[in-house]
Design a protein around this motif. Structure first.
Motif, PDB file in Angstrom:
ATOM      1  N   LEU A  66       0.833  -1.206   0.000  1.00  0.00           N
ATOM      2  CA  LEU A  66       0.000   0.000   0.000  1.00  0.00           C
ATOM      3  C   LEU A  66       0.865   1.252   0.000  1.00  0.00           C
ATOM      4  CD1 LEU A  66      -2.778   1.336   0.110  1.00  0.00           C
ATOM      5  CD2 LEU A  66      -2.647   1.200   2.600  1.00  0.00           C
ATOM      6  N   THR A  67       1.822   1.346   0.920  1.00  0.00           N
ATOM      7  CA  THR A  67       2.642   2.550   0.969  1.00  0.00           C
ATOM      8  C   THR A  67       3.472   2.683  -0.307  1.00  0.00           C
ATOM      9  OG1 THR A  67       4.311   1.324   2.246  1.00  0.00           O
ATOM     10  CG2 THR A  67       2.737   2.664   3.480  1.00  0.00           C
ATOM     11  N   HIS A  68       3.938   1.569  -0.850  1.00  0.00           N
ATOM     12  CA  HIS A  68       4.651   1.624  -2.124  1.00  0.00           C
ATOM     13  C   HIS A  68       3.746   2.195  -3.215  1.00  0.00           C
ATOM     14  CE1 HIS A  68       6.815   0.468  -5.730  1.00  0.00           C
ATOM     15  NE2 HIS A  68       5.775  -0.266  -6.101  1.00  0.00           N
ATOM     16  N   SER A  69       2.511   1.733  -3.299  1.00  0.00           N
ATOM     17  CA  SER A  69       1.600   2.207  -4.341  1.00  0.00           C
ATOM     18  C   SER A  69       1.320   3.701  -4.198  1.00  0.00           C
ATOM     19  CB  SER A  69       0.296   1.411  -4.291  1.00  0.00           C
ATOM     20  OG  SER A  69       0.542   0.038  -4.552  1.00  0.00           O
ATOM     21  N   LEU A  70       1.197   4.180  -2.979  1.00  0.00           N
ATOM     22  CA  LEU A  70       0.992   5.610  -2.753  1.00  0.00           C
ATOM     23  C   LEU A  70       2.218   6.409  -3.191  1.00  0.00           C
ATOM     24  CD1 LEU A  70      -0.718   5.455   0.761  1.00  0.00           C
ATOM     25  CD2 LEU A  70      -1.827   5.971  -1.421  1.00  0.00           C
ATOM     26  N   GLU A  71       3.405   5.874  -2.915  1.00  0.00           N
ATOM     27  CA  GLU A  71       4.627   6.572  -3.319  1.00  0.00           C
ATOM     28  C   GLU A  71       4.773   6.582  -4.844  1.00  0.00           C
ATOM     29  OE1 GLU A  71       7.260   5.750   0.716  1.00  0.00           O
ATOM     30  OE2 GLU A  71       7.236   4.237  -0.865  1.00  0.00           O
ATOM     31  N   VAL A  72       4.418   5.486  -5.494  1.00  0.00           N
ATOM     32  CA  VAL A  72       4.440   5.456  -6.953  1.00  0.00           C
ATOM     33  C   VAL A  72       3.479   6.497  -7.508  1.00  0.00           C
ATOM     34  CG1 VAL A  72       3.950   4.054  -8.999  1.00  0.00           C
ATOM     35  CG2 VAL A  72       5.099   3.028  -7.046  1.00  0.00           C
ATOM     36  N   ALA A  73       2.292   6.595  -6.922  1.00  0.00           N
ATOM     37  CA  ALA A  73       1.301   7.556  -7.395  1.00  0.00           C
ATOM     38  C   ALA A  73       1.788   8.990  -7.249  1.00  0.00           C
ATOM     39  CB  ALA A  73      -0.015   7.363  -6.640  1.00  0.00           C
ATOM     40  N   GLN A  74       2.481   9.293  -6.173  1.00  0.00           N
ATOM     41  CA  GLN A  74       3.000  10.654  -5.974  1.00  0.00           C
ATOM     42  C   GLN A  74       4.030  10.981  -7.054  1.00  0.00           C
ATOM     43  OE1 GLN A  74       6.431  11.283  -4.376  1.00  0.00           O
ATOM     44  NE2 GLN A  74       6.085  13.324  -5.194  1.00  0.00           N
ATOM     45  N   ILE A  75       4.936  10.040  -7.310  1.00  0.00           N
ATOM     46  CA  ILE A  75       5.960  10.274  -8.334  1.00  0.00           C
ATOM     47  C   ILE A  75       5.311  10.358  -9.716  1.00  0.00           C
ATOM     48  CG2 ILE A  75       7.972   9.246  -9.468  1.00  0.00           C
ATOM     49  CD1 ILE A  75       8.703   8.072  -6.683  1.00  0.00           C
ATOM     50  N   GLY A  76       4.400   9.431 -10.007  1.00  0.00           N
ATOM     51  CA  GLY A  76       3.748   9.421 -11.309  1.00  0.00           C
ATOM     52  C   GLY A  76       2.965  10.674 -11.576  1.00  0.00           C
ATOM     53  N   ARG A  77       2.268  11.156 -10.576  1.00  0.00           N
ATOM     54  CA  ARG A  77       1.458  12.356 -10.761  1.00  0.00           C
ATOM     55  C   ARG A  77       2.339  13.585 -11.023  1.00  0.00           C
ATOM     56  NH1 ARG A  77      -4.362  13.022  -9.093  1.00  0.00           N
ATOM     57  NH2 ARG A  77      -4.720  15.121  -9.854  1.00  0.00           N
ATOM     58  N   THR A  78       3.471  13.662 -10.338  1.00  0.00           N
ATOM     59  CA  THR A  78       4.401  14.764 -10.566  1.00  0.00           C
ATOM     60  C   THR A  78       4.916  14.765 -12.000  1.00  0.00           C
ATOM     61  OG1 THR A  78       5.098  14.796  -8.244  1.00  0.00           O
ATOM     62  CG2 THR A  78       6.629  15.728  -9.846  1.00  0.00           C
ATOM     63  N   ILE A  79       5.292  13.578 -12.488  1.00  0.00           N
ATOM     64  CA  ILE A  79       5.787  13.468 -13.863  1.00  0.00           C
ATOM     65  C   ILE A  79       4.689  13.823 -14.857  1.00  0.00           C
ATOM     66  CG2 ILE A  79       6.691  11.852 -15.582  1.00  0.00           C
ATOM     67  CD1 ILE A  79       7.924  10.307 -13.143  1.00  0.00           C
ATOM     68  N   ALA A  80       3.482  13.306 -14.630  1.00  0.00           N
ATOM     69  CA  ALA A  80       2.364  13.576 -15.539  1.00  0.00           C
ATOM     70  C   ALA A  80       2.080  15.066 -15.622  1.00  0.00           C
ATOM     71  CB  ALA A  80       1.119  12.815 -15.078  1.00  0.00           C
ATOM     72  N   ARG A  81       2.103  15.739 -14.494  1.00  0.00           N
ATOM     73  CA  ARG A  81       1.838  17.184 -14.493  1.00  0.00           C
ATOM     74  C   ARG A  81       2.886  17.927 -15.306  1.00  0.00           C
ATOM     75  NH1 ARG A  81       0.842  19.487  -8.726  1.00  0.00           N
ATOM     76  NH2 ARG A  81      -0.916  18.061  -9.037  1.00  0.00           N
ATOM     77  N   ALA A  82       4.152  17.568 -15.123  1.00  0.00           N
ATOM     78  CA  ALA A  82       5.224  18.259 -15.835  1.00  0.00           C
ATOM     79  C   ALA A  82       5.144  18.036 -17.344  1.00  0.00           C
ATOM     80  CB  ALA A  82       6.580  17.798 -15.303  1.00  0.00           C
ATOM     81  N   LEU A  83       4.648  16.863 -17.762  1.00  0.00           N
ATOM     82  CA  LEU A  83       4.561  16.546 -19.188  1.00  0.00           C
ATOM     83  C   LEU A  83       3.225  16.944 -19.808  1.00  0.00           C
ATOM     84  CD1 LEU A  83       6.197  12.990 -19.163  1.00  0.00           C
ATOM     85  CD2 LEU A  83       7.204  15.093 -20.070  1.00  0.00           C
ATOM     86  N   GLY A  84       2.294  17.458 -19.021  1.00  0.00           N
ATOM     87  CA  GLY A  84       0.982  17.816 -19.539  1.00  0.00           C
ATOM     88  C   GLY A  84       0.088  16.623 -19.793  1.00  0.00           C
ATOM     89  N   LEU A  85       0.370  15.487 -19.133  1.00  0.00           N
ATOM     90  CA  LEU A  85      -0.452  14.288 -19.285  1.00  0.00           C
ATOM     91  C   LEU A  85      -1.657  14.354 -18.358  1.00  0.00           C
ATOM     92  CD1 LEU A  85       2.452  11.678 -19.283  1.00  0.00           C
ATOM     93  CD2 LEU A  85       1.211  12.546 -21.282  1.00  0.00           C
ATOM     94  N   ASN A  86      -2.533  13.353 -18.462  1.00  0.00           N
ATOM     95  CA  ASN A  86      -3.685  13.302 -17.571  1.00  0.00           C
ATOM     96  C   ASN A  86      -3.242  12.750 -16.215  1.00  0.00           C
ATOM     97  OD1 ASN A  86      -6.183  11.886 -16.300  1.00  0.00           O
ATOM     98  ND2 ASN A  86      -7.010  13.324 -17.791  1.00  0.00           N
ATOM     99  N   GLU A  87      -3.279  13.589 -15.199  1.00  0.00           N
ATOM    100  CA  GLU A  87      -2.799  13.195 -13.875  1.00  0.00           C
ATOM    101  C   GLU A  87      -3.690  12.136 -13.231  1.00  0.00           C
ATOM    102  OE1 GLU A  87      -1.839  16.485 -11.234  1.00  0.00           O
ATOM    103  OE2 GLU A  87      -1.655  17.808 -12.982  1.00  0.00           O
ATOM    104  N   ASP A  88      -4.995  12.221 -13.452  1.00  0.00           N
ATOM    105  CA  ASP A  88      -5.910  11.291 -12.788  1.00  0.00           C
ATOM    106  C   ASP A  88      -5.761   9.875 -13.332  1.00  0.00           C
ATOM    107  OD1 ASP A  88      -7.226  13.283 -11.111  1.00  0.00           O
ATOM    108  OD2 ASP A  88      -8.054  14.044 -12.983  1.00  0.00           O
ATOM    109  N   LEU A  89      -5.619   9.731 -14.648  1.00  0.00           N
ATOM    110  CA  LEU A  89      -5.394   8.406 -15.223  1.00  0.00           C
ATOM    111  C   LEU A  89      -4.054   7.855 -14.739  1.00  0.00           C
ATOM    112  CD1 LEU A  89      -6.064   6.057 -17.083  1.00  0.00           C
ATOM    113  CD2 LEU A  89      -5.116   7.381 -18.999  1.00  0.00           C
ATOM    114  N   THR A  90      -3.022   8.686 -14.739  1.00  0.00           N
ATOM    115  CA  THR A  90      -1.713   8.249 -14.254  1.00  0.00           C
ATOM    116  C   THR A  90      -1.812   7.781 -12.810  1.00  0.00           C
ATOM    117  OG1 THR A  90      -0.655   9.879 -15.705  1.00  0.00           O
ATOM    118  CG2 THR A  90       0.698   8.925 -13.949  1.00  0.00           C
ATOM    119  N   GLU A  91      -2.497   8.546 -11.978  1.00  0.00           N
ATOM    120  CA  GLU A  91      -2.624   8.184 -10.569  1.00  0.00           C
ATOM    121  C   GLU A  91      -3.388   6.872 -10.408  1.00  0.00           C
ATOM    122  OE1 GLU A  91      -3.780  10.339  -6.356  1.00  0.00           O
ATOM    123  OE2 GLU A  91      -4.823  10.973  -8.173  1.00  0.00           O
ATOM    124  N   ALA A  92      -4.474   6.712 -11.152  1.00  0.00           N
ATOM    125  CA  ALA A  92      -5.257   5.478 -11.063  1.00  0.00           C
ATOM    126  C   ALA A  92      -4.387   4.267 -11.404  1.00  0.00           C
ATOM    127  CB  ALA A  92      -6.463   5.548 -11.997  1.00  0.00           C
TER     128      ALA A  92
END
Length: 387
Positions: A66-92
């Motif tokens: 669980l904590t690993h998945s939350l940490e992945v989501a935080q990193i993924g969302r940051t990358i998605a935002r910087a690239l202009g991707l969809n943050e919600d799909l990335t987080e899901a």
């Protein structure tokens, strides 16, 4: 402002089952609903008691799934935002990517697969699709969470095209075709690399905390040597033990920045203008630079040799595999040992009968598997006591 190659929830291929009236449950788009359905499902909650690196850890500070998945989501969302991707799909995608793991992580999978080889075996990535499309059943009209095609596609293919799908992936694809032979969205590719960044760095952190990794050997690895040098130069008077957290943060930043630069370069070189351009590219769009990618592969080899295959870990893994193998034998020999609700749905014929039992075992947490083993078979002791 979303980039033109970002996945657009308004242009999603939709859900397998129509959901009239869904708008009455708040102003959320399709990908936001997917993320929320994942967070609220039982299988996601069970990740709190499933192995990341250390089985049944005797230290509350080690990561779990669980904590690993939350940490992945935080990193993924940051990358998605910087690239202009969809943050919600990335987080899901980041939150759900490990939902198919059985108890005891990869050790559990290594026991489940041969135990059910006669009915198709077990593959955690395909099982993620099975959990989300069949096993979870919170809705009155259908089984599964009824996620969008885009989320299911990303979970199926986040590591790239699936050339040889196992039976559970074949079933999910048959019900809702996922174009398994193509690359997925850039969001899914980012989720996979965010997973690499998270576990490279956080497994390193946990390995140091457990006393299984030697700091001098670790910081000599080319992937992380520069980060360690930068941190020690900034804080020359601090004890090395107090620099670990800053070291991990520094290295995550190095890998994220390299991934951003590498992906932006590939988007330009490949002429990616739409989400489907990424699917048709025939190669990954999100990627580290070639130099960092080679260093990361070498770092993984170091981690396997010195952490994942450490003698302590091998001893624990052997015991964990024995637990899973014994449970598989017991439930297959006598399915009346299953809980009543699982007995009620037990298929009469193979291979579905065995697969149903595998579903039950795969859903167990580490502690529930140990408890059932003690109740049905006998005591089991896992090596503990980290340095």
């Amino acid at each position: 402002m979303p980039a033109p190659y970002a996945s657009n929830p308004a242009q999603s291929r939709g859900r397998l089952h129509a959901t009239p009236g869904a708008g009455s449950r708040g102003p959320r788009d399709a990908f936001q609903r997917d993320r929320d359905r994942i967070i609220h499902c039982i299988s996601f909650r069970r990740l709190a008691h499933k192995t990341q690196v250390f089985v049944a850890p005797d230290d509350d500070h080690f990561r779990v799934r669980l904590t690993h998945s939350l940490e992945v989501a935080q990193i993924g969302r940051t990358i998605a935002r910087a690239l202009g991707l969809n943050e919600d799909l990335t987080e899901a995608l980041c939150l759900a990517h490990d939902i198919g793991h059985p108890p005891f992580g990869h050790s559990g999978e290594e026991a489940l697969h041969p135990a059910f080889a006669d009915v198709g075996g077990f593959d955690h990535n395909a099982h993620t699709l099975r959990v989300l499309t069949e096993i979870e059943a919170p809705y009155p009209g259908w089984r599964g969470l009824n996620l969008t095609w885009d989320t299911l596609e990303g979970l199926a293919k986040h590591n790239g095209p699936v050339a040889s799908p196992t039976w559970a992936m074949v079933e999910a694809d048959r019900a809702f075709p996922l174009d398994l032979d193509s690359w997925p969205s850039i969001e899914a590719q980012v989720a996979a690399l965010a997973d690499d960044i998270a576990y490279d760095n956080h497994d390193m952190d946990d390995g140091l905390r457990a006393g299984l990794l030697d700091l001098d050997m670790l910081v000599a690895q080319p992937l992380v040597a520069g980060s360690w040098a930068a941190v020690t130069a900034r804080f020359p008077h601090l004890d090395r033990a107090h620099l670990i957290g800053e070291f991990v943060r520094e290295q995550i930043g190095v890998m994220v920045n390299d991934l951003l630069a590498g992906t932006e370069r590939r988007i330009a070189e490949l002429g990616i203008r739409t989400p489907d351009d990424a699917r048709a590219a025939g190669q990954p769009v999100a990627a580290f630079s070639p130099a960092l990618a080679e260093q990361e592969r070498a770092f993984k080899r170091f981690m396997y040799a010195n952490l994942y295959h450490h003698p302590h870990q091998i001893g624990v893994a052997a015991q964990a595999q024995r637990v899973i193998a014994n449970l598989a034998d017991a439930y297959r020999a006598d399915p009346t040992l299953l809980p009543a609700e699982w007995q009620a749905r037990l298929p009469a014929e193979e291979p579905w009968r065995g697969r149903h039992i595998a579903d039950f075992i795969a859903g167990m947490t580490d502690r529930y598997a140990l408890s059932r083993h003690r109740e049905l078979i006998g005591p089991v002791e896992l090596p503990g006591g980290f340095a």
